[in-house]
Design an enzyme around this catalytic site. Structure first.
Site, mmCIF file in Angstrom:
data_model
loop_
_atom_site.group_PDB
_atom_site.id
_atom_site.type_symbol
_atom_site.label_atom_id
_atom_site.label_comp_id
_atom_site.label_asym_id
_atom_site.label_seq_id
_atom_site.Cartn_x
_atom_site.Cartn_y
_atom_site.Cartn_z
ATOM 1 N N LEU A 13 0.310 -17.115 63.470
ATOM 2 C CA LEU A 13 -0.659 -18.184 63.256
ATOM 3 C C LEU A 13 -1.243 -18.673 64.576
ATOM 4 C CD1 LEU A 13 1.332 -20.283 60.604
ATOM 5 C CD2 LEU A 13 -0.476 -18.590 60.172
ATOM 6 N N GLY A 14 -0.497 -18.466 65.657
ATOM 7 C CA GLY A 14 -0.965 -18.907 66.965
ATOM 8 C C GLY A 14 0.016 -18.488 68.040
ATOM 9 N N THR A 15 -0.426 -18.520 69.298
ATOM 10 C CA THR A 15 0.442 -18.145 70.410
ATOM 11 C C THR A 15 0.291 -19.152 71.544
ATOM 12 O OG1 THR A 15 -1.271 -16.710 71.349
ATOM 13 C CG2 THR A 15 0.354 -15.669 69.910
ATOM 14 N N ALA A 17 2.166 -20.135 75.788
ATOM 15 C CA ALA A 17 2.755 -19.514 76.972
ATOM 16 C C ALA A 17 4.208 -19.120 76.746
ATOM 17 C CB ALA A 17 2.639 -20.472 78.152
ATOM 18 N N PHE A 18 4.948 -19.942 75.969
ATOM 19 C CA PHE A 18 6.377 -19.686 75.771
ATOM 20 C C PHE A 18 6.746 -19.446 74.320
ATOM 21 C CE2 PHE A 18 6.034 -23.013 79.165
ATOM 22 C CZ PHE A 18 6.176 -22.130 80.233
ATOM 23 N N SER A 19 5.770 -19.498 73.436
ATOM 24 C CA SER A 19 6.114 -19.440 72.015
ATOM 25 C C SER A 19 5.050 -18.729 71.186
ATOM 26 C CB SER A 19 6.298 -20.862 71.471
ATOM 27 O OG SER A 19 5.073 -21.566 71.539
ATOM 28 N N VAL A 21 3.727 -18.961 67.022
ATOM 29 C CA VAL A 21 3.854 -19.625 65.728
ATOM 30 C C VAL A 21 3.527 -18.612 64.642
ATOM 31 C CG1 VAL A 21 3.083 -21.517 64.251
ATOM 32 C CG2 VAL A 21 3.197 -21.850 66.732
ATOM 33 N N LYS A 37 7.747 -22.057 64.648
ATOM 34 C CA LYS A 37 7.534 -21.936 66.086
ATOM 35 C C LYS A 37 8.723 -21.195 66.680
ATOM 36 C CE LYS A 37 5.908 -24.734 69.965
ATOM 37 N NZ LYS A 37 5.576 -26.115 70.403
ATOM 38 N N ASP A 130 1.335 -39.084 73.627
ATOM 39 C CA ASP A 130 0.244 -38.121 73.788
ATOM 40 C C ASP A 130 -0.676 -38.141 72.564
ATOM 41 O OD1 ASP A 130 -1.237 -36.283 75.256
ATOM 42 O OD2 ASP A 130 -0.146 -34.550 74.454
ATOM 43 N N ASN A 135 -4.100 -33.855 68.341
ATOM 44 C CA ASN A 135 -2.822 -34.059 67.671
ATOM 45 C C ASN A 135 -2.941 -34.791 66.337
ATOM 46 O OD1 ASN A 135 -1.495 -32.718 69.712
ATOM 47 N ND2 ASN A 135 -1.081 -34.573 70.881
ATOM 48 N N ASP A 151 2.645 -32.832 67.442
ATOM 49 C CA ASP A 151 2.992 -32.632 68.853
ATOM 50 C C ASP A 151 3.759 -33.810 69.439
ATOM 51 O OD1 ASP A 151 3.324 -31.867 71.444
ATOM 52 O OD2 ASP A 151 1.224 -31.396 71.838
ATOM 53 N N THR A 170 -2.537 -37.378 78.398
ATOM 54 C CA THR A 170 -3.746 -36.581 78.581
ATOM 55 C C THR A 170 -4.832 -37.465 79.181
ATOM 56 O OG1 THR A 170 -3.205 -35.140 76.709
ATOM 57 C CG2 THR A 170 -5.512 -35.213 77.393
#
Length: 325
Positions: A13-15, A17-19, A21, A37, A130, A135, A151, A170
């Site tokens: 479903l998504g990518t 840097a470290f994971s 989904v 995740k 955040d 989010n 998040d 942010t």
């Protein structure tokens, strides 16, 4: 039990840097889909790992209709698995700018949902830290009211007033007390809610500058205005609510509970629905497009591992972070 004994994974479903989904299904219920995740533990620093376990601990306690759910968590030798509620509706702001018509009632209804969810966090002694458009996600492709806060990567327990010290968040949404480097608490979230409400109604952020230094200077001083072109027809009560949230002195800033009692939040549906935000919707569409572009660029930078730190601790992806002391 191991993760793969209870769940099976399907498409990506998504990518990050470290994971990655991926879509997941419980082996006892093939109809219900989850967002799983999958985090590569080898790529995490000790600090990253501690922050993740903090996030999991907090999410396990969260059970609110407008906060994303963590259903299961697995800590295995090479991978962490977070079995999350699957948000099929995408980002709230994308849904809003796709509308042909937009009015104050819709903005008010969204704001009320956010205030209720943030209030729940604060009642449970959790600061999100955040809050921003990225989010605010939608559970369904068809229901505009199924908004959920997601998040919780920067979320932290608040055990007493002004017990937090991490500079995080942010740019554009972060509270002045965080930028000043002074101890703070969950009231910083209410500033971020004020920024989001300003954007929902006006179509653009209250604090805009060409350099980050100037942006942060304006935030620290609370320098913003309601430009007549976009705010002339907006309800006075709505502007009063924003002003009560975007106050530099956090001791006078409204709590979520107080904000929910504001006259605009409790205002007449028909009256608010009659207040057209059409011109501001065009402005919001432009802001949203630029925001998405910046996010895409930041994602490319992060994936290429170009870690750069500015003087204000901004990391790839636009977030700020400095260790908790």
């Amino acid at each position: 039990m191991r993760f793969d004994e209870l769940y099976r994974l399907k498409g990506v479903l998504g990518t990050g840097a470290f994971s990655t989904v991926r879509e997941g299904f419980h082996r006892n219920n093939q109809k219900l889909s989850y967002a799983v995740k999958c985090i590569n533990r080898k790529k995490l620093t000790e600090e990253d790992e501690a922050a993740l376990l903090d996030e999991v601990s907090i999410l396990k306690e969260m059970e609110h209709s407008h906060i994303i759910r963590l259903y299961d968590f697995f800590e295995e030798p090479s991978t962490y698995y977070l079995v999350m509620e699957r948000m099929r509706g995408g980002e709230l702001f994308d849904r809003i700018v796709a509308k042909a018509y937009y009015n104050e009632k819709e903005a008010r209804d969204t704001c009320k949902i956010v205030l209720e969810a943030v209030g729940y966090c604060h009642q449970n002694h959790v600061a999100h830290r955040d809050l921003k458009p990225e989010n605010l996600l939608l559970l369904s492709e068809h229901d505009d009211s199924a908004v959920k806060i997601a998040d919780f990567g920067f979320a932290k327990k608040v055990y007493k007033h002004n017990c937090l010290t991490t500079q995080c968040g942010t740019p554009g949404y972060v509270a002045p007390e965080i930028l000043e480097g002074t101890p703070y608490d969950e009231r910083a979230d209410m500033w971020s809610v004020g920024v989001i409400l300003y954007i929902l109604l006006g179509g653009y952020p209250p604090f805009i500058e060409s350099t980050q230094r100037d942006l942060f200077r304006k935030i620290r001083k609370g320098e913003y205005e309601f430009h007549e072109e976009y705010w002339g027809t907006v309800s006075t009560e709505a502007k009063d609510l924003i002003s009560s949230l975007l106050t530099v002195d956090c001791s006078t800033r409204l709590t979520a509970h107080q904000a929910l009692e504001n006259g605009w939040i409790l205002g007449d549906d028909a009256k608010l629905a009659s207040k057209d935000l059409g011109p501001n919707l065009k402005k919001l569409a432009n802001f949203n497009a630029k925001r998405k572009l910046r996010a895409a660029v930041s994602a490319v930078i992060a994936m290429n591992k170009l870690n750069f730190l500015s003087e204000s601790f901004v990391k790839p992806g636009g977030k700020m972070t400095k260790d908790e002391s």
